[in-house]
Design an enzyme around this catalytic site. Structure first.
Site, mmCIF file in Angstrom:
data_model
loop_
_atom_site.group_PDB
_atom_site.id
_atom_site.type_symbol
_atom_site.label_atom_id
_atom_site.label_comp_id
_atom_site.label_asym_id
_atom_site.label_seq_id
_atom_site.Cartn_x
_atom_site.Cartn_y
_atom_site.Cartn_z
ATOM 1 N N ASP A 1 0.820 -1.202 0.000
ATOM 2 C CA ASP A 1 0.000 0.000 0.000
ATOM 3 C C ASP A 1 0.862 1.264 0.000
ATOM 4 O O ASP A 1 1.968 1.280 0.548
ATOM 5 C CB ASP A 1 -0.910 0.033 1.229
ATOM 6 C CG ASP A 1 -1.872 -1.141 1.273
ATOM 7 O OD1 ASP A 1 -1.425 -2.251 1.607
ATOM 8 O OD2 ASP A 1 -3.058 -0.942 0.964
ATOM 9 N N LYS A 2 0.329 2.327 -0.582
ATOM 10 C CA LYS A 2 1.020 3.613 -0.557
ATOM 11 C C LYS A 2 0.743 4.337 0.756
ATOM 12 O O LYS A 2 1.667 4.698 1.480
ATOM 13 C CB LYS A 2 0.565 4.483 -1.742
ATOM 14 C CG LYS A 2 1.161 5.886 -1.693
ATOM 15 C CD LYS A 2 0.645 6.762 -2.833
ATOM 16 C CE LYS A 2 1.210 8.170 -2.719
ATOM 17 N NZ LYS A 2 0.712 9.052 -3.817
#
Length: 579
Positions: free
Chosen positions: A198-199
């Protein structure tokens, strides 16, 4: 009152919601409750789990000394100012840029400077010269392309790959590795990983790099923000995509409105029953133009349409700045001037690469221009279409047949199919009247459309054909004449049960203070801050999931709310919160 007024001025957000991509059903019977997901990126911690089942942790920032030349202490040779200037020089686009290091007449001193440059800045060249007033300086600049470089000093007998743990905060994986590669003056393709992360989160995973000394990588911890690298060792082979068994999550839901009993019921159901294994919203993008729409255009060979879908303006107030260059493109169709207006942070984006292609190829041929987008990005578009159809079929199947296996369903015949997603098409068998009692709904898989899979022999199989036909796609012609756009297909379990589930209620008063302890916090001895006069409530939970499953879909089953960024933005009432 001021906060409420500011929220009222917020432009209406427009974008995809769960119902737009087939995410419709729940399987648990508990009562959902309100909670805000990812109000802060530190509320979402992800640690990779390797194939042996070990949770990957960042526990050591030290690195082995380079073999050969005795390593020097950079701080005793170069000033902090010189180190900062060299770090900026590494990032400079100008190949003629240089930095002058003031040195004296002491040859041993100059030798040490050259040695430090050689050890820690191998993409640089250093030369000693005299200034007009007779003083000596060492000029440092980037080695020019085509100039013969130093012979590699990779020690004989050392394995070819440096494996290390990458810790990143609120950063896309490709951006993080691109930044590291830029500092090392190497290509990002030098790095390999088992999976993406995930960012908007704090994530920890293993990375391998080909013949890059651990000291070079470890040295970057002093200059990079939001990134740390450690636990270095040398190994014989690079990581491959899919070489992981899952991820472990620690998640905080802010502004949680539930009782202890409600939470216990929800989490117990989550642990015992699991959740529907939908492809999450990340698979489809955040804008009103879903990635699967581009995928449909590619599969139908509508190259110009695909180009327009990628470049056209996005609806919604949050896209105002991004839309300036998009609107310019729509008005002018001039790739060069659109690139000039594109913000710097978009220079490695698919849109930038596509515009570059339109500028360079003959007659702005859309098919050829699309090839400027990296293959793995183009595959995201067509895989998004597979995921979209899969979600739609799954929701319809649950609506009609509930949570029971039926004759004609597919079940895997491999030993551990849940951990083979992405590493090849598993073998499957049909449920029959004779073997039906041997299986539960947790064994059932649904296929992702492709030419290398088989479909259920019940009516579910027909749903695939009709749903794809609605979008002009022939289910029998998924072996595309453009090889990159061929869909092999795969299988995916329809329900998943988590492991290592734990939960608690936490009180807080200040939304800016974190409620989790990251790996870096533990290394640096930073504790979770104590808070007083706590009037707000958060839920802290942790669990492990197999690879290719989405934690956001797990959270959805617990809260029973829409997890799309558009909906979550309406729940986060903290004005101007970007943490």
């Amino acid at each position: 009152m001021e906060d409420a007024e500011r929220m009222d001025d917020t432009p209406e957000l427009v974008g995809l919601k769960e119902k737009d991509v087939g995410i419709l059903e729940y399987i648990s019977k508990h009562e959902g409750f309100h909670g805000v997901l990812k109000q802060r990126y530190r509320d979402f911690l992800v640690n990779e789990i390797d194939e042996a089942g070990n949770i990957i942790r960042l526990t050591d920032l030290s690195y082995p000394a380079p073999e050969g030349e005795k390593p020097l202490d950079v701080n005793s040779v170069l000033s902090k100012e010189d180190q900062e200037q060299l770090a900026q020089l590494l990032q400079a686009d100008d190949m003629e840029a240089s930095h002058l290091i003031q040195v004296g007449d002491d040859k041993e001193e100059r030798t040490k400077v050259h040695q430090v440059i050689r050890q820690l800045y191998p993409s640089m060249e250093s030369t000693t010269s005299d200034t007009a007033d007779g003083k000596k300086v060492i000029k440092v600049m980037k080695a020019k392309p085509g100039v013969k470089r130093r012979k590699s000093r990779w020690p004989k007998g050392r394995p070819d790959f440096c494996k290390f743990v990458l810790y990143k905060e609120n950063m896309d994986l490709n951006d993080a590795l691109g930044l590291v590669a830029r500092y090392l003056h190497i290509r990002p393709h030098n790095f390999a990983m088992a999976g993406n992360k995930d960012k908007r989160a704090v994530t920890v995973q293993e990375i391998t790099s080909y013949r890059i000394d651990a000291a070079r990588i470890g040295r970057l911890n002093d200059v990079l923000r939001g990134i740390r690298m450690g636990n270095f060792r040398y190994v014989k082979k690079a990581l491959n995509l899919g070489e992981l068994s899952g991820n472990h999550f620690v998640i905080v839901l802010r502004n949680a409105q539930c009782s202890e009993q409600q939470l216990t019921e929800a989490m117990t159901s989550f642990k015992d029953v699991g959740f529907i294994n939908y492809f999450g919203m990340q698979r489809f993008g955040n804008s009103s133009i879903a990635t699967y729409m581009v995928g449909i255009a590619l599969l139908k060979c509508k190259w110009s349409e695909a180009v327009e879908l990628i470049l056209k303006p996005r609806e919604g107030g949050s896209n105002k700045e991004d839309n300036k260059w998009r609107e310019h493109w729509m008005k002018t169709k001039n790739a060069q001037s659109t690139l000039d207006k594109m913000p710097r942070h978009k220079r490695t984006s698919a849109e930038n690469q596509l515009l570059t292609g339109l500028m360079k190829v003959q007659k702005a041929d859309p098919f050829q221009a699309l090839l400027f987008i990296p293959r793995h990005v183009r595959l995201i578009y067509i895989h998004s279409f597979q995921s979209y159809i899969w979600n739609l079929v799954l929701s319809r199947r649950i609506q009609k047949y509930g949570l029971q296996p039926i004759i004609g369903d597919l079940v895997p015949t491999d030993n551990d199919p849940s951990e083979q997603q992405g590493s090849g098409v598993i073998k499957t068998a049909y449920i029959t009247e004779e073997n039906k009692s041997e299986y539960s709904i947790y064994d059932v898989v649904l296929p992702l459309p492709g030419f290398g899979i088989k479909y259920p022999t019940n009516e579910v199989g027909e749903w695939y054909k009709s749903m794809m036909a609605e979008h002009g796609i022939d289910s029998d012609k998924l072996k595309h004449h453009v090889k990159d756009y061929s869909l092999l297909g795969d299988y995916r379990k329809i329900l998943v049960k988590p492991k290592n589930v734990a939960w608690s209620i936490q009180k807080y008063s200040n939304y800016k203070l974190h409620l989790t302890q990251t790996d870096l916090d533990k290394l640096e001895g930073t504790e979770v801050p104590e808070q007083t006069d706590c009037t707000e409530q958060a839920v802290k939970m942790e669990f492990s999931l197999p690879s290719s499953t989405y934690a956001t879909m797990a959270i959805r089953e617990i809260l029973k709310i829409d997890t799309s960024s558009v909906h979550q933005a309406t729940l986060n009432k903290t004005p101007g919160n970007k943490t």
